[in-house]
Scaffold this active site. Structure first.
Site, PDB file in Angstrom:
ATOM      1  NE  ARG A   1      41.612  19.567 107.793  1.00 18.15           N
ATOM      2  CZ  ARG A   1      42.417  20.115 108.133  1.00 18.15           C
ATOM      3  NH1 ARG A   1      44.301  20.328 107.633  1.00 18.15           N
ATOM      4  NH2 ARG A   1      43.073  20.601 109.259  1.00 18.15           N
TER       5      ARG A   1
ATOM      6  CG  ASP B   1      46.382  16.139 110.409  1.00 18.82           C
ATOM      7  OD1 ASP B   1      46.405  16.523 109.172  1.00 18.82           O
ATOM      8  OD2 ASP B   1      45.834  17.059 111.052  1.00 18.82           O
TER       9      ASP B   1
ATOM     10  CG  HIS C   1      48.703  14.730 108.397  1.00 12.96           C
ATOM     11  ND1 HIS C   1      49.683  15.427 108.825  1.00 12.96           N
ATOM     12  CD2 HIS C   1      48.554  13.173 109.368  1.00 12.96           C
ATOM     13  CE1 HIS C   1      49.975  15.505 110.124  1.00 12.96           C
ATOM     14  NE2 HIS C   1      49.521  13.782 110.249  1.00 12.96           N
TER      15      HIS C   1
ATOM     16  CD  GLU D   1      51.575  20.612 106.640  1.00 19.12           C
ATOM     17  OE1 GLU D   1      52.347  20.927 107.629  1.00 19.12           O
ATOM     18  OE2 GLU D   1      50.084  20.252 105.853  1.00 19.12           O
TER      19      GLU D   1
END
Length: 335
Positions: free
Chosen positions: A302, A23, A269, A205
């Site tokens: 990630r 993110d 994201h 999202e």
């Protein structure tokens, strides 16, 4: 020290810019510094880096500006921080839950006590507040708050699950009264309509906004957080009524998805920043392998990547793995 680091499929493109930071969010301040924050694998704190050049963030010192509580609100799942400069102050928006109710995600806000977000202290301002006439917002699983300005007004976009049925995650928008409260009630902006938004979980999202050529482009992430995770996009003219969902156009297909050729899986994201020359950059996370053991949310790999953006003749942005440059050692961003 990196925990459970796994590189997976190595290509010339997928060397991480910053490893194990999901993110990712980068903003260039008026002081000339680039600031970086992201979710850490432990989901227990908010970190911050800064550098004078974008590339220098990769090796910049990272400091913790806030840690989660021992219990109660803001004690679990510290997710997706974003830093914004609003009304003369720095604010950090993030989602958090409770150790005794780990999926009770709600949006919270920190405020910087000075003008230097890296060295000045941050204080808790509590939960982000809905407008007085809004009886729905932030009552269910809510996260991924982002803020953007248009025509002198500030808007908040966030993800929230409906509280009944299969609990679909939608994106909502509202105008802001101030950095801590909405001025208007929520408007449903997008819901998972398409098959690629409904893989394993029905999700919209991770919204992020970039403005170009009189248009506002809002990217978002869809489906579960494994290799099926991908990026979609909405757009609207700057002169349109921002709170009118009919004025937004939703792309039929994802603008970025997993690509074995380049070694990227589950991209999403994202946020946006600019290079020193002003050209636009997409900041995103992805994994380098498709097979995940256990819950993808707790897989630490990630990684953050930088992708220089291109623009079509019709004014729309292009997201292309060939333009990933943050992990390159010897090649420039404009190759």
């Amino acid at each position: 020290m990196l925990s459970n680091f796994r590189m997976g499929i190595v290509t010339e493109y997928n060397k991480p810019f910053i490893a194990q930071r999901a993110d990712p969010y980068i903003i260039k301040g008026k002081d000339g510094y680039y600031y970086f924050t992201a979710s850490v694998p432990e989901y227990d704190r908010i970190v911050l880096r800064r550098a004078k050049e974008l590339r220098e963030l990769a090796d910049a010192e990272e400091k913790t500006i806030w840690c989660c509580h021992e219990n109660g609100d803001m004690s679990k799942h510290i997710w997706a921080p974003e830093m914004h400069y609003l009304f003369g102050r720095w604010y950090m928006y993030f989602a958090a839950s409770r150790k005794d109710d780990i999926w009770r995600l709600r949006p919270y806000v920190l405020e910087c006590c000075g003008q230097d977000p890296y060295t000045d202290p941050w204080i808790e301002k509590g939960r982000l507040l809905r407008s007085d006439d809004d009886i729905y917002s932030f009552k269910a699983f809510s996260l991924d708050t982002t803020i953007f300005e248009n025509k002198g007004k500030y808007y908040c976009v966030w993800a929230e699950k409906v509280s009944v049925g299969i609990q679909i995650s939608n994106l909502y928008i509202a105008e802001m009264e101030d950095p801590l409260k909405m001025k208007t009630a929520q408007v449903l902006l997008t819901t998972p309509d398409y098959d690629w938004e409904r893989v394993n979980i029905w999700v919209n999202e991770g919204p992020s906004v970039i403005k170009k050529n009189g248009m506002i482009f809002l990217t978002y992430s869809a489906s579960a957080t494994g290799p099926e995770y991908c990026m979609g996009m909405l757009s609207i003219p700057e002169d349109a009524e921002i709170l009118d969902p009919k004025a937004w156009k939703k792309e039929r297909y994802p603008v970025l998805s997993s690509e074995e050729k380049y070694g990227f899986y589950g991209p999403g994201h994202n946020s946006f920043t600019v290079l020193e020359d002003g050209s636009e950059v997409c900041v995103l996370h992805a994994r380098t392998y498709p097979e995940i053991i256990g819950d993808p949310l707790y897989d630490p790999n990630r990684h953050c990547y930088l992708m220089k953006m291109e623009w079509k003749e019709n004014g729309k942005p292009v997201f292309d793995y060939k333009n990933v440059f943050g992990g390159k050692i010897s090649e420039g961003a404009d190759r």
